[in-house]
Design an enzyme around this catalytic site. Structure first.
Site, short mmCIF file in Angstrom:
data_model
loop_
_atom_site.label_atom_id
_atom_site.label_comp_id
_atom_site.label_asym_id
_atom_site.label_seq_id
_atom_site.Cartn_x
_atom_site.Cartn_y
_atom_site.Cartn_z
N HIS A 86 3.18 -3.61 0.26
CA HIS A 86 4.44 -3.90 0.94
C HIS A 86 5.06 -5.25 0.55
O HIS A 86 6.13 -5.32 -0.02
CB HIS A 86 4.22 -3.89 2.46
CG HIS A 86 3.50 -2.68 2.98
ND1 HIS A 86 4.08 -1.44 3.11
CD2 HIS A 86 2.23 -2.54 3.39
CE1 HIS A 86 3.21 -0.58 3.59
NE2 HIS A 86 2.07 -1.22 3.78
O1 RIB Z 1 3.83 -2.61 7.87
C1 RIB Z 1 3.45 -3.38 6.75
C2 RIB Z 1 3.58 -4.83 7.05
O2 RIB Z 1 2.74 -5.16 8.16
C3 RIB Z 1 3.08 -5.72 5.89
O3 RIB Z 1 3.80 -6.93 5.92
C4 RIB Z 1 1.66 -5.96 6.25
O4 RIB Z 1 1.16 -7.18 5.69
C5 RIB Z 1 1.74 -6.08 7.75
O5 RIB Z 1 2.18 -7.41 8.06
#
Ligand code: RIB
Ligand code: CA
Length: 311
Positions: free
Chosen positions: A241
């Site tokens: 992500h």
């Molecule tokens: O949903 C994904 C996000 O939530 C990413 O930033 C992961 O690191 C968590 O913080």
């Protein structure tokens, strides 16, 4: 001309890779890292951010402790995804570099008041508590922000922590509402994008064959991260992500999206933290965010691998 950025983060393996990507990219001038409670509690996120800086040999980057819980709710963490340390997958150590005495919210306020208006980009990749708190405490800084490029939210991809919400927005929906109503340019890297940038075994192997301490760590973290998500999504790899935030800054052409209205659900328990994106323009609500829907995954991993290889 380098771009001044502040990374606001809750490391988290994917946050760690994002920080390394930023540290490997001379186009970016990382003014500081502000830590927030999210994936794991604040004591661990502010420890983990320093571990990443030491791993990259960049202990001059100041790391600031931020809010240890959402603005008006109890903290929800995600050890089930990231492991108890938040950086499971690599043999960790106690960082030697100091944690700054200044609170992250004060650092955000002081920096935005000091730097020339419109020259600092905020890069949140965890719950938006620090940003929401800073904007509330010092409204004068909002117009000084160049833009906000954040990882969070989901629309066509739906939620990952509830059926309706993505984790970062879910943890602190009130803070997210403040950010999305701030009036500043916002680019959203949601699950809709990150679920198209899956870290496959080949990518992990590519990091491992670098034969560097950083490459080994990124391989360990992405391999660990992959195990959870592969199980959950039965996919060939885990969505990576947070590095998409930094990749956007470096190569925006890798992405496509739409300028739409995005509002945050804060009232319903069922849909708390949902990012309601008016993708088809069925309302006349202000188009406050560029919502990224797609990413060139091959181009992203080529960029990521090349840059990580520099460390
Ligand atoms: O949903 C994904 C996000 O939530 C990413 O930033 C992961 O690191 C968590 O913080
Ligand atoms: Ca994160």
């Amino acid at each position: 001309m380098t771009r001044k950025i502040i990374i606001d983060t809750d490391p988290g393996q994917d946050d760690a890779v994002a920080i390394l990507l930023a540290l490997a990219s001379p186009e970016l001038d990382l003014l500081g890292i502000t830590c927030v409670a999210g994936n794991v509690p604040l004591a661990l996120t502010s420890r983990n951010a320093r571990i990443v800086c030491e791993l990259a040999g960049r202990t001059e980057v100041p790391v600031y402790p931020g809010c240890d819980r959402p603005m008006s709710r109890d903290l929800r963490t995600a050890e089930h995804v990231h492991g108890g340390t938040g950086l499971d997958g690599v043999e960790l150590w106690e960082p030697q570099m100091p944690l700054q005495d200044t609170h992250a919210v004060d650092f955000l306020i002081e920096t935005l008041r000091r730097e020339a208006p419109g020259t600092v980009t905020l890069c949140p990749m965890g719950p938006l508590t620090n940003i929401g708190t800073a904007f509330t405490r010092a409204p004068d800084i909002v117009e000084k922000v160049q833009e906000i490029v954040l990882m969070g939210g989901a629309y066509f991809e739906v939620g990952n922590i509830t059926p309706a919400a993505e984790f970062n927005i879910y943890v602190d929906p009130e803070a997210a509402e403040i950010v999305f109503k701030s009036g500043r340019p916002i680019t959203v890297l949601p699950l809709d994008a990150s679920h198209k940038a899956l870290t496959t075994a080949e990518h992990v192997q590519g990091f491992r064959t670098m034969g560097t301490r950083v490459g080994d760590a990124v391989a360990g973290w992405t391999d660990f991260f992959e195990r959870f998500d592969k199980e959950k999504y039965a996919s060939p790899g885990a969505p990576l992500h947070d590095p998409l935030v930094i990749a956007w800054l470096l190569k925006p052409d890798l992405f496509s999206g739409r300028q739409v209205n995005v509002e945050i659900e804060t009232l319903s328990d069922l849909t708390r933290g949902m990012t309601v994106a008016d993708w088809w323009g069925v309302t006349d609500r202000p188009k406050n965010a560029f919502f990224v829907g797609d990413v060139d995954a091959a181009g992203f991993f080529a960029l990521l691998t090349e840059r990580i290889g520099r460390l």
